[in-house]
Scaffold this motif. Sequence first.
Motif, mmCIF file in Angstrom:
data_model
loop_
_atom_site.group_PDB
_atom_site.id
_atom_site.type_symbol
_atom_site.label_atom_id
_atom_site.label_comp_id
_atom_site.label_asym_id
_atom_site.label_seq_id
_atom_site.Cartn_x
_atom_site.Cartn_y
_atom_site.Cartn_z
ATOM 1 N N PRO A 125 -17.198 -2.035 8.673
ATOM 2 C CA PRO A 125 -18.328 -1.104 8.723
ATOM 3 C C PRO A 125 -18.260 -0.086 7.593
ATOM 4 N N LYS A 126 -19.440 0.365 7.169
ATOM 5 C CA LYS A 126 -19.514 1.356 6.102
ATOM 6 C C LYS A 126 -19.360 2.758 6.682
ATOM 7 N N GLY A 127 -19.010 3.699 5.812
ATOM 8 C CA GLY A 127 -18.884 5.086 6.228
ATOM 9 C C GLY A 127 -17.464 5.574 6.083
ATOM 10 N N PRO A 128 -17.295 6.884 5.921
ATOM 11 C CA PRO A 128 -15.970 7.438 5.665
ATOM 12 C C PRO A 128 -15.108 7.615 6.919
ATOM 13 N N THR A 129 -15.693 7.399 8.087
ATOM 14 C CA THR A 129 -14.944 7.637 9.316
ATOM 15 C C THR A 129 -13.887 6.569 9.548
ATOM 16 N N LEU A 130 -12.970 6.860 10.394
ATOM 17 C CA LEU A 130 -11.969 5.915 10.893
ATOM 18 C C LEU A 130 -10.926 5.501 9.852
ATOM 19 N N MET A 131 -10.765 6.259 8.773
ATOM 20 C CA MET A 131 -9.757 5.911 7.773
ATOM 21 C C MET A 131 -8.461 6.677 7.976
ATOM 22 N N LYS A 132 -8.483 7.689 8.828
ATOM 23 C CA LYS A 132 -7.280 8.476 9.076
ATOM 24 C C LYS A 132 -6.162 7.589 9.617
ATOM 25 N N HIS A 133 -6.504 6.665 10.505
ATOM 26 C CA HIS A 133 -5.503 5.767 11.076
ATOM 27 C C HIS A 133 -4.831 4.941 9.975
ATOM 28 N N LEU A 134 -5.612 4.462 9.006
ATOM 29 C CA LEU A 134 -5.075 3.681 7.889
ATOM 30 C C LEU A 134 -4.090 4.512 7.074
ATOM 31 N N VAL A 135 -4.493 5.710 6.704
ATOM 32 C CA VAL A 135 -3.638 6.584 5.898
ATOM 33 C C VAL A 135 -2.372 6.936 6.669
ATOM 34 N N ASP A 136 -2.504 7.227 7.967
ATOM 35 C CA ASP A 136 -1.327 7.560 8.794
ATOM 36 C C ASP A 136 -0.368 6.376 8.885
ATOM 37 N N ARG A 137 -0.923 5.200 9.056
ATOM 38 C CA ARG A 137 -0.091 3.994 9.169
ATOM 39 C C ARG A 137 0.692 3.748 7.873
ATOM 40 N N ILE A 138 0.016 3.914 6.735
ATOM 41 C CA ILE A 138 0.681 3.721 5.442
ATOM 42 C C ILE A 138 1.722 4.813 5.220
ATOM 43 N N SER A 139 1.419 6.033 5.638
ATOM 44 C CA SER A 139 2.389 7.130 5.512
ATOM 45 C C SER A 139 3.659 6.826 6.294
ATOM 46 N N THR A 140 3.518 6.236 7.473
ATOM 47 C CA THR A 140 4.681 5.853 8.282
ATOM 48 C C THR A 140 5.503 4.797 7.555
ATOM 49 N N LEU A 195 0.817 -1.214 0.000
ATOM 50 C CA LEU A 195 0.000 0.000 0.000
ATOM 51 C C LEU A 195 0.852 1.267 0.000
ATOM 52 N N SER A 196 2.072 1.178 0.522
ATOM 53 C CA SER A 196 2.936 2.368 0.583
ATOM 54 C C SER A 196 3.343 2.849 -0.811
ATOM 55 N N GLN A 197 3.113 2.031 -1.828
ATOM 56 C CA GLN A 197 3.430 2.412 -3.202
ATOM 57 C C GLN A 197 2.264 3.130 -3.879
ATOM 58 N N GLN A 198 1.167 3.321 -3.137
ATOM 59 C CA GLN A 198 -0.037 3.910 -3.711
ATOM 60 C C GLN A 198 -0.337 5.260 -3.070
ATOM 61 N N SER A 199 -1.129 6.051 -3.771
ATOM 62 C CA SER A 199 -1.521 7.359 -3.236
ATOM 63 C C SER A 199 -2.577 7.171 -2.137
ATOM 64 N N ASN A 200 -2.747 8.208 -1.339
ATOM 65 C CA ASN A 200 -3.773 8.165 -0.295
ATOM 66 C C ASN A 200 -5.164 8.015 -0.902
ATOM 67 N N VAL A 201 -5.392 8.621 -2.061
ATOM 68 C CA VAL A 201 -6.683 8.492 -2.750
ATOM 69 C C VAL A 201 -6.928 7.031 -3.118
ATOM 70 N N ASP A 202 -5.902 6.355 -3.668
ATOM 71 C CA ASP A 202 -6.043 4.933 -4.020
ATOM 72 C C ASP A 202 -6.327 4.086 -2.785
ATOM 73 N N ILE A 203 -5.694 4.425 -1.671
ATOM 74 C CA ILE A 203 -5.898 3.667 -0.429
ATOM 75 C C ILE A 203 -7.335 3.816 0.071
ATOM 76 N N ILE A 204 -7.860 5.044 0.032
ATOM 77 C CA ILE A 204 -9.252 5.280 0.458
ATOM 78 C C ILE A 204 -10.212 4.563 -0.482
ATOM 79 N N GLN A 205 -9.922 4.562 -1.786
ATOM 80 C CA GLN A 205 -10.788 3.848 -2.735
ATOM 81 C C GLN A 205 -10.776 2.342 -2.449
#
Length: 195
Positions: A104-119, A82-92
């Motif tokens: 679960p459905k909904g846009p919440t709780l994805m910040k942790h995922l994006v932060d983890r991949i950014s690290t 996932l670190s080879q992909q953009s944040n937009v691709d990760i959210i998609q």
Amino acid sequence: ASAIEQSFFGSGRINELMDEMRRETGGSVYVTQQNDCWSESVAEVPGGWAAKPDVEPYYSTEMICFQRNSWRPGTNFAAAMLSQQSNVDIIQLATRTQRLGLGPKGPTLMKHLVDRISTTRARGFALCRRSASIPVDSIAMPLRVPHGVAPYAIGVVGDPLFVNDNDVRQMLSGMQSVIYRYNDRIRRSRTVSVQ
């Protein structure tokens, strides 16, 4: 099989890379690839540790999973891919995973995922240490595969691989040097084929 390997795995250089990494680290070497919402192990070179069928640990095959009230990479190999992909691709990807009913459905709780991949992106690797539920150590890094149509990761698994942070640094240094030599050979072969 040889034609597929030449087209998608750098003319057999993946095998050379894995053998060299096995010699350098002593661990079992795995290459994984992303298949949409799932990760697949596509190659293995057994090292000092090999999974036994009767006690093989369970690893999530989902690229991302919902645990402890947030989305996170399914494994450290998934994080490296996932670190080879953009944040937009990760959210998609997370949205497609939600549609499949894997969380679960909904846009919440994805910040942790994006932060983890950014690290993982910033460090260049993802680490997983042994615990009560995880019987082995592993370290995974992104792998650029010539003509690859999906993200790949390469990693080393063993019991134990590292006892302290110095062991992690040594393992990482060995893996990086092998990948650097692999990338250099790929660059040289492209230069020769263009000339």
